[in-house]
Design a protein around this motif. Structure first.
Motif, PDB file in Angstrom:
ATOM      1  N   GLY A  66      39.446 -15.684   0.319  1.00  0.00           N
ATOM      2  CA  GLY A  66      39.062 -17.024  -0.117  1.00  0.00           C
ATOM      3  C   GLY A  66      39.451 -18.101   0.887  1.00  0.00           C
ATOM      4  N   THR A  67      40.659 -17.985   1.428  1.00  0.00           N
ATOM      5  CA  THR A  67      41.124 -18.954   2.418  1.00  0.00           C
ATOM      6  C   THR A  67      40.278 -18.880   3.676  1.00  0.00           C
ATOM      7  OG1 THR A  67      43.365 -18.822   1.538  1.00  0.00           O
ATOM      8  CG2 THR A  67      43.127 -19.704   3.763  1.00  0.00           C
ATOM      9  N   PHE A  68      39.947 -17.672   4.086  1.00  0.00           N
ATOM     10  CA  PHE A  68      39.105 -17.506   5.268  1.00  0.00           C
ATOM     11  C   PHE A  68      37.751 -18.178   5.051  1.00  0.00           C
ATOM     12  CE2 PHE A  68      36.002 -15.393   7.918  1.00  0.00           C
ATOM     13  CZ  PHE A  68      36.621 -15.412   9.156  1.00  0.00           C
ATOM     14  N   CYS A  69      37.110 -17.869   3.927  1.00  0.00           N
ATOM     15  CA  CYS A  69      35.788 -18.460   3.651  1.00  0.00           C
ATOM     16  C   CYS A  69      35.862 -19.983   3.583  1.00  0.00           C
ATOM     17  CB  CYS A  69      35.220 -17.912   2.345  1.00  0.00           C
ATOM     18  SG  CYS A  69      34.708 -16.190   2.415  1.00  0.00           S
ATOM     19  N   PHE A  70      36.901 -20.500   2.928  1.00  0.00           N
ATOM     20  CA  PHE A  70      37.018 -21.948   2.773  1.00  0.00           C
ATOM     21  C   PHE A  70      37.338 -22.636   4.103  1.00  0.00           C
ATOM     22  CE2 PHE A  70      39.197 -25.910   1.906  1.00  0.00           C
ATOM     23  CZ  PHE A  70      38.397 -26.487   0.944  1.00  0.00           C
ATOM     24  N   SER A  71      38.462 -22.281   4.686  1.00  0.00           N
ATOM     25  CA  SER A  71      38.925 -22.992   5.884  1.00  0.00           C
ATOM     26  C   SER A  71      38.048 -22.745   7.100  1.00  0.00           C
ATOM     27  CB  SER A  71      40.369 -22.603   6.214  1.00  0.00           C
ATOM     28  OG  SER A  71      41.230 -23.084   5.214  1.00  0.00           O
ATOM     29  N   PHE A  72      37.733 -21.486   7.352  1.00  0.00           N
ATOM     30  CA  PHE A  72      36.937 -21.196   8.535  1.00  0.00           C
ATOM     31  C   PHE A  72      35.472 -21.574   8.339  1.00  0.00           C
ATOM     32  CE2 PHE A  72      40.715 -18.558   8.947  1.00  0.00           C
ATOM     33  CZ  PHE A  72      41.147 -18.983  10.192  1.00  0.00           C
ATOM     34  N   LEU A 108      33.001 -28.043  13.427  1.00  0.00           N
ATOM     35  CA  LEU A 108      33.399 -28.005  14.839  1.00  0.00           C
ATOM     36  C   LEU A 108      32.467 -27.192  15.719  1.00  0.00           C
ATOM     37  CD1 LEU A 108      37.249 -27.560  14.381  1.00  0.00           C
ATOM     38  CD2 LEU A 108      35.952 -29.671  14.747  1.00  0.00           C
ATOM     39  N   LEU A 109      31.877 -26.140  15.171  1.00  0.00           N
ATOM     40  CA  LEU A 109      31.010 -25.279  15.980  1.00  0.00           C
ATOM     41  C   LEU A 109      29.534 -25.575  15.794  1.00  0.00           C
ATOM     42  CD1 LEU A 109      32.905 -21.900  15.501  1.00  0.00           C
ATOM     43  CD2 LEU A 109      33.123 -23.548  17.370  1.00  0.00           C
ATOM     44  N   GLY A 110      29.223 -26.472  14.866  1.00  0.00           N
ATOM     45  CA  GLY A 110      27.831 -26.868  14.675  1.00  0.00           C
ATOM     46  C   GLY A 110      26.987 -25.853  13.933  1.00  0.00           C
ATOM     47  N   PHE A 111      27.601 -25.129  12.996  1.00  0.00           N
ATOM     48  CA  PHE A 111      26.859 -24.184  12.158  1.00  0.00           C
ATOM     49  C   PHE A 111      26.856 -24.697  10.722  1.00  0.00           C
ATOM     50  CE2 PHE A 111      28.505 -21.301  15.529  1.00  0.00           C
ATOM     51  CZ  PHE A 111      27.277 -20.889  16.031  1.00  0.00           C
ATOM     52  N   PRO A 112      26.034 -25.719  10.431  1.00  0.00           N
ATOM     53  CA  PRO A 112      26.077 -26.339   9.099  1.00  0.00           C
ATOM     54  C   PRO A 112      25.734 -25.381   7.960  1.00  0.00           C
ATOM     55  CG  PRO A 112      24.211 -27.178  10.366  1.00  0.00           C
ATOM     56  CD  PRO A 112      25.032 -26.338  11.298  1.00  0.00           C
ATOM     57  N   ALA A 113      25.002 -24.318   8.242  1.00  0.00           N
ATOM     58  CA  ALA A 113      24.664 -23.363   7.186  1.00  0.00           C
ATOM     59  C   ALA A 113      25.906 -22.668   6.642  1.00  0.00           C
ATOM     60  CB  ALA A 113      23.667 -22.330   7.704  1.00  0.00           C
ATOM     61  N   ILE A 155      29.489 -21.108   2.443  1.00  0.00           N
ATOM     62  CA  ILE A 155      30.514 -20.145   2.035  1.00  0.00           C
ATOM     63  C   ILE A 155      31.789 -20.822   1.547  1.00  0.00           C
ATOM     64  CG2 ILE A 155      29.618 -18.354   3.579  1.00  0.00           C
ATOM     65  CD1 ILE A 155      32.170 -18.796   5.282  1.00  0.00           C
ATOM     66  N   VAL A 156      31.881 -22.135   1.723  1.00  0.00           N
ATOM     67  CA  VAL A 156      33.084 -22.862   1.316  1.00  0.00           C
ATOM     68  C   VAL A 156      33.317 -22.768  -0.193  1.00  0.00           C
ATOM     69  CG1 VAL A 156      34.185 -25.139   1.267  1.00  0.00           C
ATOM     70  CG2 VAL A 156      33.057 -24.332   3.354  1.00  0.00           C
ATOM     71  N   PRO A 157      32.301 -23.019  -1.043  1.00  0.00           N
ATOM     72  CA  PRO A 157      32.540 -22.873  -2.482  1.00  0.00           C
ATOM     73  C   PRO A 157      32.853 -21.429  -2.892  1.00  0.00           C
ATOM     74  CG  PRO A 157      30.479 -24.044  -2.076  1.00  0.00           C
ATOM     75  CD  PRO A 157      30.975 -23.571  -0.756  1.00  0.00           C
ATOM     76  N   VAL A 158      32.316 -20.463  -2.165  1.00  0.00           N
ATOM     77  CA  VAL A 158      32.643 -19.067  -2.428  1.00  0.00           C
ATOM     78  C   VAL A 158      34.134 -18.854  -2.186  1.00  0.00           C
ATOM     79  CG1 VAL A 158      32.260 -16.676  -1.686  1.00  0.00           C
ATOM     80  CG2 VAL A 158      30.317 -18.251  -1.880  1.00  0.00           C
ATOM     81  N   GLY A 159      34.631 -19.414  -1.094  1.00  0.00           N
ATOM     82  CA  GLY A 159      36.059 -19.325  -0.796  1.00  0.00           C
ATOM     83  C   GLY A 159      36.909 -19.953  -1.887  1.00  0.00           C
ATOM     84  N   GLY A 160      36.500 -21.109  -2.350  1.00  0.00           N
ATOM     85  CA  GLY A 160      37.231 -21.764  -3.440  1.00  0.00           C
ATOM     86  C   GLY A 160      37.239 -20.918  -4.699  1.00  0.00           C
TER      87      GLY A 160
END
Length: 122
Positions: free
Chosen positions: A78-84, A91-96, A100-105
């Protein structure tokens, strides 16, 4: 390696300190206020959950609970999906990858439920 949870927790802690320094010393002048807030939230989340994961890693040395180990890996995922996810999007310009952020949460919420379940496990 005897304690993978502790190792990953420590690695997340290291990354959170590195990211905090990078945000403060490099990104503050380069990002919009909204983007800076997003990456700062991702860094803070990574730092807090690094501590949680380390504590779970230490706990597995004394308590041999499959549920506790599952909670640890759920926190990691979850932390990986959210933070990364936030960092990759901003930062890397991959808005898509912001998807995965809500999945991480959600995974972190499940991890808390699993951890609470440890209180009832024998």
């Amino acid at each position: 390696m005897k304690n993978k949870l502790l190792f990953v927790g420590a690695l997340f802690g290291l990354l959170s300190v590195m990211m905090g320094a990078y945000i403060d010393h490099v990104l503050t002048a380069k990002l919009s206020e909204h983007a800076l807030h997003s990456v700062s939230s991702a860094q803070r989340f990574l730092q807090y959950y690094a501590l949680v994961i380390c504590l779970i890693g230490f706990s597995t040395r004394a308590v041999h609970s499959r549920l506790l180990v599952m909670a640890g890996w759920m926190f990691i995922t979850g932390t990986f999906c959210f933070s990364f996810g936030i960092n990759a999007a901003v930062l890397l310009g991959f808005p898509a990858l912001i998807k995965i952020v809500p999945v991480g949460g959600g995974l972190v919420m499940l991890a808390w439920i699993l951890l609470a379940g440890c209180a009832f496990a024998g």
